[in-house]
Motif scaffolding. Structure first.
Motif, PDB file in Angstrom:
ATOM      1  N   UNK A   7       0.875  -1.177   0.000  1.00  0.00           N
ATOM      2  CA  UNK A   7       0.000   0.000   0.000  1.00  0.00           C
ATOM      3  C   UNK A   7       0.909   1.222   0.000  1.00  0.00           C
ATOM      4  N   UNK A   8       0.851   2.007  -1.070  1.00  0.00           N
ATOM      5  CA  UNK A   8       1.783   3.136  -1.205  1.00  0.00           C
ATOM      6  C   UNK A   8       1.097   4.500  -1.099  1.00  0.00           C
ATOM      7  N   UNK A   9      -0.224   4.532  -1.136  1.00  0.00           N
ATOM      8  CA  UNK A   9      -0.927   5.809  -1.038  1.00  0.00           C
ATOM      9  C   UNK A   9      -2.349   5.603  -0.574  1.00  0.00           C
ATOM     10  N   UNK A  10      -2.935   6.616   0.028  1.00  0.00           N
ATOM     11  CA  UNK A  10      -4.342   6.509   0.429  1.00  0.00           C
ATOM     12  C   UNK A  10      -4.942   7.891   0.622  1.00  0.00           C
ATOM     13  N   UNK A  11      -6.254   7.928   0.531  1.00  0.00           N
ATOM     14  CA  UNK A  11      -7.019   9.147   0.799  1.00  0.00           C
ATOM     15  C   UNK A  11      -8.308   8.735   1.492  1.00  0.00           C
ATOM     16  N   UNK A  12      -8.742   9.523   2.476  1.00  0.00           N
ATOM     17  CA  UNK A  12      -9.876   9.127   3.303  1.00  0.00           C
ATOM     18  C   UNK A  12     -10.901  10.245   3.436  1.00  0.00           C
ATOM     19  N   UNK A  13     -12.145   9.829   3.634  1.00  0.00           N
ATOM     20  CA  UNK A  13     -13.214  10.721   4.073  1.00  0.00           C
ATOM     21  C   UNK A  13     -13.901  10.005   5.237  1.00  0.00           C
ATOM     22  N   UNK A  14     -13.687  10.508   6.445  1.00  0.00           N
ATOM     23  CA  UNK A  14     -14.188   9.860   7.658  1.00  0.00           C
ATOM     24  C   UNK A  14     -15.241  10.759   8.300  1.00  0.00           C
ATOM     25  N   UNK A  15     -16.390  10.222   8.704  1.00  0.00           N
ATOM     26  CA  UNK A  15     -17.442  11.061   9.277  1.00  0.00           C
ATOM     27  C   UNK A  15     -17.034  11.696  10.601  1.00  0.00           C
ATOM     28  N   UNK A  92     -16.608  12.254  -5.075  1.00  0.00           N
ATOM     29  CA  UNK A  92     -15.645  12.006  -4.002  1.00  0.00           C
ATOM     30  C   UNK A  92     -14.614  10.959  -4.408  1.00  0.00           C
ATOM     31  N   UNK A  93     -15.043   9.956  -5.162  1.00  0.00           N
ATOM     32  CA  UNK A  93     -14.092   8.933  -5.615  1.00  0.00           C
ATOM     33  C   UNK A  93     -13.036   9.527  -6.532  1.00  0.00           C
ATOM     34  N   UNK A  94     -13.422  10.474  -7.377  1.00  0.00           N
ATOM     35  CA  UNK A  94     -12.442  11.145  -8.240  1.00  0.00           C
ATOM     36  C   UNK A  94     -11.438  11.926  -7.395  1.00  0.00           C
ATOM     37  N   UNK A  95     -11.945  12.679  -6.421  1.00  0.00           N
ATOM     38  CA  UNK A  95     -11.051  13.450  -5.549  1.00  0.00           C
ATOM     39  C   UNK A  95     -10.083  12.529  -4.808  1.00  0.00           C
ATOM     40  N   UNK A  96     -10.627  11.458  -4.233  1.00  0.00           N
ATOM     41  CA  UNK A  96      -9.784  10.572  -3.428  1.00  0.00           C
ATOM     42  C   UNK A  96      -8.796   9.796  -4.289  1.00  0.00           C
ATOM     43  N   UNK A  97      -9.163   9.470  -5.520  1.00  0.00           N
ATOM     44  CA  UNK A  97      -8.226   8.774  -6.412  1.00  0.00           C
ATOM     45  C   UNK A  97      -7.031   9.663  -6.711  1.00  0.00           C
ATOM     46  N   UNK A  98      -7.304  10.935  -7.020  1.00  0.00           N
ATOM     47  CA  UNK A  98      -6.214  11.896  -7.255  1.00  0.00           C
ATOM     48  C   UNK A  98      -5.328  11.997  -6.013  1.00  0.00           C
ATOM     49  N   UNK A  99      -5.961  12.163  -4.853  1.00  0.00           N
ATOM     50  CA  UNK A  99      -5.211  12.343  -3.610  1.00  0.00           C
ATOM     51  C   UNK A  99      -4.403  11.097  -3.260  1.00  0.00           C
ATOM     52  N   UNK A 100      -4.935   9.914  -3.542  1.00  0.00           N
ATOM     53  CA  UNK A 100      -4.206   8.676  -3.242  1.00  0.00           C
ATOM     54  C   UNK A 100      -2.933   8.588  -4.072  1.00  0.00           C
ATOM     55  N   UNK A 101      -3.018   8.973  -5.349  1.00  0.00           N
ATOM     56  CA  UNK A 101      -1.825   8.948  -6.203  1.00  0.00           C
ATOM     57  C   UNK A 101      -0.810   9.987  -5.731  1.00  0.00           C
ATOM     58  N   UNK A 235     -25.969   3.842  10.888  1.00  0.00           N
ATOM     59  CA  UNK A 235     -25.486   4.055   9.528  1.00  0.00           C
ATOM     60  C   UNK A 235     -24.539   5.264   9.511  1.00  0.00           C
ATOM     61  N   UNK A 236     -23.434   5.103   8.803  1.00  0.00           N
ATOM     62  CA  UNK A 236     -22.484   6.209   8.656  1.00  0.00           C
ATOM     63  C   UNK A 236     -22.037   6.297   7.212  1.00  0.00           C
ATOM     64  N   UNK A 237     -21.554   7.465   6.842  1.00  0.00           N
ATOM     65  CA  UNK A 237     -21.067   7.659   5.478  1.00  0.00           C
ATOM     66  C   UNK A 237     -19.571   7.966   5.507  1.00  0.00           C
ATOM     67  N   UNK A 238     -18.957   7.805   4.357  1.00  0.00           N
ATOM     68  CA  UNK A 238     -17.524   8.037   4.256  1.00  0.00           C
ATOM     69  C   UNK A 238     -16.953   7.192   3.139  1.00  0.00           C
ATOM     70  N   UNK A 239     -15.641   7.199   3.043  1.00  0.00           N
ATOM     71  CA  UNK A 239     -15.009   6.414   1.983  1.00  0.00           C
ATOM     72  C   UNK A 239     -13.507   6.567   2.002  1.00  0.00           C
ATOM     73  N   UNK A 240     -12.897   5.907   1.054  1.00  0.00           N
ATOM     74  CA  UNK A 240     -11.445   5.981   0.932  1.00  0.00           C
ATOM     75  C   UNK A 240     -10.979   5.264  -0.313  1.00  0.00           C
ATOM     76  N   UNK A 241      -9.819   5.648  -0.789  1.00  0.00           N
ATOM     77  CA  UNK A 241      -9.180   5.000  -1.940  1.00  0.00           C
ATOM     78  C   UNK A 241      -7.728   4.726  -1.572  1.00  0.00           C
TER      79      UNK A 241
END
Length: 604
Positions: A7-15, A92-101, A235-241
């Motif tokens: 795992x070389x990069x990551x980006x998160x959105x945590x509630x 959000x997936x587009x933003x997090x993909x950019x940030x992960x790279x 239920x919670x929302x959020x995500x990460x790449x």
């Protein structure tokens, strides 16, 4: 030799928090659950304490990201009209993909045309439900904007990635199943890199109604994992790449390795007592297979991040499976926990939250407490199963390898398990001496930043000014990364500084007054190429400079000799002989001698 995954990069959105403060919030044992954001829908119209009441939910407790409407369409080359029809989950997936790279130090443009795969866990179609409430708003972009398949495909399209691209829905295990599939694609040799993760947003009350009618949601509004009061989940929302890369390639490219994936496994419950009732035999088989294939003994496991939703049925079944598969084969109780006690259940993205907690735990060598246990669930036989819940922050060994497992189970019986290990080097310690990193450099270093607009550049300088004062990294490392491992955008800024403090001060001055002379701004040249001639002034020369080149390079010698021919009209010595040291020593102390060889030397 079996290929491994880093795992070389990551980006998160945590509630309830940000990626920067998430770890500190875990250490402070914070409860980050609140309610559905007030801008999503009129909660009072759909809230009723009786689950039998039609068209309602008995709770809107939730982990919330707040306002998710903002998006920089121009940054991704999208029109505002198209973006209005794009599910915010896609945005959000587009933003997090950019940030992960970028977090991996890999400019996204360098990935174009590569065989990088995209594996995304996504299930919610809330945004489509909103259009079903107002069908007159549907237009040509609504189909791609609300289709789950496009969540992965749009990432591949916009970043020009040619590896497998798929969205998958296995309910609450979606993001960890996606992670498993990405790892398998890398291990098999199909691809060398992958973007993988998951997303879940609350954009329509439908999901709350559905799970409320099934009595799956906690009336207390919390995931009380492993506690006798556990009455469902919130239920919670959020995500990460996450950006994954074949391990040897990551080492060769000098990428930052956050953790190593020691193994993954996935299976299904099969036929059982009920569709949504977990099957302990399947969970046992899943974990046993994962660790056997990874060559890891139960005694080597440092910690296990459980699915741990806080349901009266699920928690005892999962803990019994953990005990049977792993706990009973250990000399000491297996530490377990659940991040859902802090952030709630991110459903399709719940595996992201578990992975994020595991990555931080590996990096900082601390396991944060599970905060939900006030009175342990009597149906969980901790002693018999040889397991224990981490109820206080637990420091880990500073030197021993760390092994962390993560469980994720879907309510239809799709299960996944991931095993992470610490890198072979000690990533928990700064790579540089902090005092040395804060020391001044002998000469000023160029720190180059760029962004797509003046406003974005201003925001970036503020972030960098703060970062320079907080990071243990040296100014040299920061400047090098900014220059060579970041995307180059149209609006650019250059600051020359001898220390991090000086760089931060100049960036702060720029934010206060953009006309400051200490910072240089301009436009980046797209696809800049061709020779650049830079002639320095007096003082850089030394005796016999160019002697080796005169003997070894015919091109260099011809250029110097051509200048020397013109020079002979005005002087009584040869520049060629001067560069060879044939005119005597100590002559460069004379200005009339020292300056003259500089021009032909540079031209050559």
């Amino acid at each position: 030799m079996k290929r491994r995954v880093a795992i070389v990069g990551c980006s998160l959105r945590i509630p309830g928090t940000s990626a920067n403060s998430f770890w500190q919030d875990l250490l402070e044992n914070k409860d980050l659950v609140t309610e559905v954001d007030s801008d999503r829908w009129g909660k009072d119209s759909f809230l009723h304490p009786d689950k039998r009441h039609l068209g309602s939910s008995y709770t809107f407790a939730a982990g919330s990201l707040g306002d998710v409407s903002g998006f920089d369409a121009a940054f991704f080359g999208l029109s505002p009209r198209e973006v209005t029809h794009m599910d915010p989950q896609q945005r959000l997936l587009l933003e997090m993909s950019w940030e992960a790279m970028e977090s991996a130090g890999i400019p996204p443009s360098s990935m174009r045309g590569s065989q990088c795969g995209v594996f995304i866990g996504i299930a919610s179609v809330d945004y489509a439900y909103r259009y079903s409430d107002d069908m007159s708003a549907i237009d040509a972009n609504t189909g791609t904007g609300t289709a789950s398949s496009i969540a992965a495909n749009r990432i591949s399209y916009l970043f020009d990635l040619h590896g497998p691209s798929m969205s998958m829905d296995t309910a609450c295990s979606s993001s960890l199943v996606a992670f498993h599939q990405a790892c398998r694609a890398i291990v098999s040799g199909e691809i060398d890199m992958a973007l993988t993760g998951g997303i879940s947003l609350h954009l329509h009350p439908f999901g709350f109604m559905v799970f409320s009618k099934a009595t799956m949601l906690s009336k207390a509004g919390r995931c009380q994992a492993f506690d006798e009061a556990g009455d469902g989940y919130v239920r919670s929302e959020g995500g990460g790449v996450f950006l994954l890369k074949e391990y040897e390639a990551a080492l060769a490219d000098g990428d930052p390795i956050i953790a190593v994936v020691a193994g993954t496994a996935a299976n299904a419950d099969g036929n059982k007592s009920g569709l949504t009732i977990p099957n302990p035999a399947a969970q046992i088989a899943l974990m046993q297979k994962a660790y056997q294939e990874a060559g890891i003994r139960p005694d080597q496991i440092t910690y296990l991040e459980a699915h741990g939703t806080g349901t009266s049925v699920g928690d005892p079944i999962e803990t019994s499976a953990i005990g049977e598969a792993l706990g009973k084969s250990r000399a000491q109780p297996l530490p377990i926990g659940s991040v859902k006690s802090n952030v709630g259940h991110l459903e399709t993205a719940s595996g992201v939250a578990g992975l994020a907690k595991a990555l931080y735990s590996i990096h900082h060598r601390i396991v944060p407490a599970t905060i939900s246990v006030k009175n342990a669930n009597p149906k969980i036989l901790f002693d018999e199963w040889n397991i224990e819940v981490v109820t206080e922050n637990r420091a880990l060994s500073k030197t021993d390898p760390i092994v962390i497992g993560i469980n994720s189970f879907g309510f239809g019986g799709a299960n996944a398990h991931v095993i992470l290990t610490s890198p072979e080097f000690d990533a928990s310690e700064p790579s540089v001496d902090v005092e040395a990193a804060d020391a001044e450099c002998d000469t000023p270093l160029p720190l180059m930043l760029s962004a797509r607009s003046d406003a974005a550049l201003s925001a970036m300088t503020r972030q960098w000014a703060d970062h320079l004062l907080e990071t243990p990294d040296s100014l040299y490392d920061l400047a090098w990364t900014a220059a060579f491992r970041r995307e180059k955008h149209s609006k650019a800024l250059l600051v020359l500084a001898s220390s991090k403090a000086e760089a931060a001060q100049k960036l702060t001055q720029f934010n206060d007054d953009a006309s400051t002379q200490s910072v240089f701004t301009g436009e980046c040249l797209a696809n800049a190429q061709g020779p650049v001639f830079v002639y320095s002034g007096n003082g850089c020369q030394w005796e016999t400079m160019g002697k080796h080149l005169l003997n070894e390079s015919a091109v260099f010698r011809l250029a110097v000799e051509e200048v020397n021919q013109h020079f002979q009209t005005y002087a009584d010595f040869s520049i060629v002989e001067e560069l060879q040291g044939l005119n005597g020593s100590g002559r460069f102390v004379k200005t009339e001698v020292a300056q003259l060889p500089c021009l032909p030397f540079r031209l050559g």
